[in-house]
Design an enzyme around this catalytic site. Sequence first.
Site, PDB file in Angstrom:
ATOM      1  N   SER A 236      -6.030  11.369   6.742  1.00  0.00           N
ATOM      2  CA  SER A 236      -4.824  10.737   6.200  1.00  0.00           C
ATOM      3  C   SER A 236      -4.805  10.701   4.674  1.00  0.00           C
ATOM      4  O   SER A 236      -3.752  10.564   4.066  1.00  0.00           O
ATOM      5  CB  SER A 236      -4.690   9.318   6.747  1.00  0.00           C
ATOM      6  OG  SER A 236      -5.848   8.550   6.444  1.00  0.00           O
ATOM      7  N   ASP A 473      -5.310  -2.400   2.569  1.00  0.00           N
ATOM      8  CA  ASP A 473      -5.570  -0.970   2.474  1.00  0.00           C
ATOM      9  C   ASP A 473      -6.062  -0.657   1.063  1.00  0.00           C
ATOM     10  O   ASP A 473      -5.269  -0.549   0.123  1.00  0.00           O
ATOM     11  CB  ASP A 473      -4.299  -0.175   2.787  1.00  0.00           C
ATOM     12  CG  ASP A 473      -4.566   1.320   2.870  1.00  0.00           C
ATOM     13  OD1 ASP A 473      -5.684   1.742   2.500  1.00  0.00           O
ATOM     14  OD2 ASP A 473      -3.654   2.067   3.277  1.00  0.00           O
ATOM     15  N   HIS A 476      -6.321   4.220   1.014  1.00  0.00           N
ATOM     16  CA  HIS A 476      -5.204   5.125   0.729  1.00  0.00           C
ATOM     17  C   HIS A 476      -4.621   4.786  -0.642  1.00  0.00           C
ATOM     18  O   HIS A 476      -5.087   3.866  -1.318  1.00  0.00           O
ATOM     19  CB  HIS A 476      -4.129   5.004   1.823  1.00  0.00           C
ATOM     20  CG  HIS A 476      -4.606   5.445   3.165  1.00  0.00           C
ATOM     21  ND1 HIS A 476      -5.081   4.547   4.111  1.00  0.00           N
ATOM     22  CD2 HIS A 476      -4.695   6.667   3.735  1.00  0.00           C
ATOM     23  CE1 HIS A 476      -5.441   5.207   5.207  1.00  0.00           C
ATOM     24  NE2 HIS A 476      -5.221   6.504   4.997  1.00  0.00           N
TER      25      HIS A 476
END
Length: 504
Positions: A236, A473, A476
């Site tokens: 990702s 998060d 990312h």
Amino acid sequence: MEKQRSFSFKSRSKFLVFFFIVSSSVLFFSFLSVWVFQVAPLNHQLKFQSFSSLSHTLVIKPRNSTDNVIRNGSLSKPQYNKSDHSSSIQVQVLVKGVDDEKKKIKEKIKVKESEIVLGNKNAANFTSPDIISKVTKKVDILMVNENNTNIEVEKRVNSKCDILNGTWVFDESYPLYKSDSCPFIDEGFSCEANGRLNTNYMKWRWQPHDCNIPRFDAVKMLELIRGKRLVFVGDSINRNQWESMLCLLKSAITDPKRVFETHGRRITKEKGNYSFKFLDYKCTVEYYVSHFLVHEGKGRVGSKRVQTLKIDTLDRGSSRWKGADILVFNSAHWWSHAKTKSGVNYYQERNQVYPHLDVPTAFKRALTTWASWVDKYVIPGKTQVFFRSSAPTHFRGGAWNAGGHCKEVNQPLNYSSNIFDPEKSLITEEVIKQMKTPVTILNVTSLSEFRIDGHPSIYGKKPGKASRSHVEDCSHWCLPGVPDTWNELLYYYLQSNKKVSSAV
């Protein structure tokens, strides 16, 4: 008595004449020596005078005195700032009008695409010894004529640029696109849309110390990939970079209908295969999910079938990667999950499931499987292959699922934490060195280390949506943001490779 007087007078006269001759000779040779040292070595003196004056009169004029710079791990005011980039800077020093009487040299430096001012003693003092040293080391005197009326000095750009040795510079001309103008950012990376008010994370630009990387030009990039397939393969984080590339390229397309997903798919976390067509340039920008690059399957342990990672078999989706003109791979983050870390009844080769195998050994075997596929199916000269290094995470106070956080930080770190695991990077380099296919390592680890401010943290979802509020998060990246810089580096390498191939 007369004879004695006559003798005394003659002796005195001879002594005076002798003294006059010696004195005249001494004075003559003294003046001659002074004249020789003043005239004869003038050219030699002038060659060094320009450098000595550099050390006293170099003045840095900042474009915006409020900008911040991360320099060698420290947050400080900038010595200089540039709003646009160039891979070639030419510095010319013209020294004219040497005054024979006063021996004064007027110097002026004209610097393309920077604001380094030489010789302006009345300007504000922003002198930087680091920059003085870098300028003086790279300036070569090309010509000094006999009349001492003209000196041309040119700064030559190094053939090789260490783009990893640099700083993050706050630049108001960034970001390169607006978040609300790009429909390709999925919810997890759209931090501004999810309520993040501080948007300074979008405005930091990577600036190498000794050279420049070109500012990303969407039109030129589209020309580079005209009629080609640009393919991202990985986890990702690679999807993060792929979405960034779509947004960067979209900024050059005026008609949104001229860009579309070939299967009509909308970008979400659930689906992992996309191909976007840019009609005007007859090219595609694609993404294929592959957490490990090798096949995630099942194997038998005793009477049970368990989930395994077949480190000797490439991902079954690899057939879709064939024929790509530019391939950007990555694999790192999933190797730190519970199953891969423990390695108990998880790694498989042929029909053998290992009771235990450590991560470095499994990672190297998996990467060797990938390298064999590249060497077998990639045609050197047609396809350019990149392998992006791991991007660091910035969880503080715990792991991602144990209260780790990064929400309170709104500017880059002024130091490198060096908490990332360099072992995988070393293994990657070792495997790539043994390949017959040229592979460029897109090293983003060290420069991303400073950017704790660039993660979504609590802004990975829209406000009010049901989520585990304690999970942030910090792995990312927000878009626009840090992955745009990764793509600027990719753009730099693609341009460099094109120039090399053109020269050959």
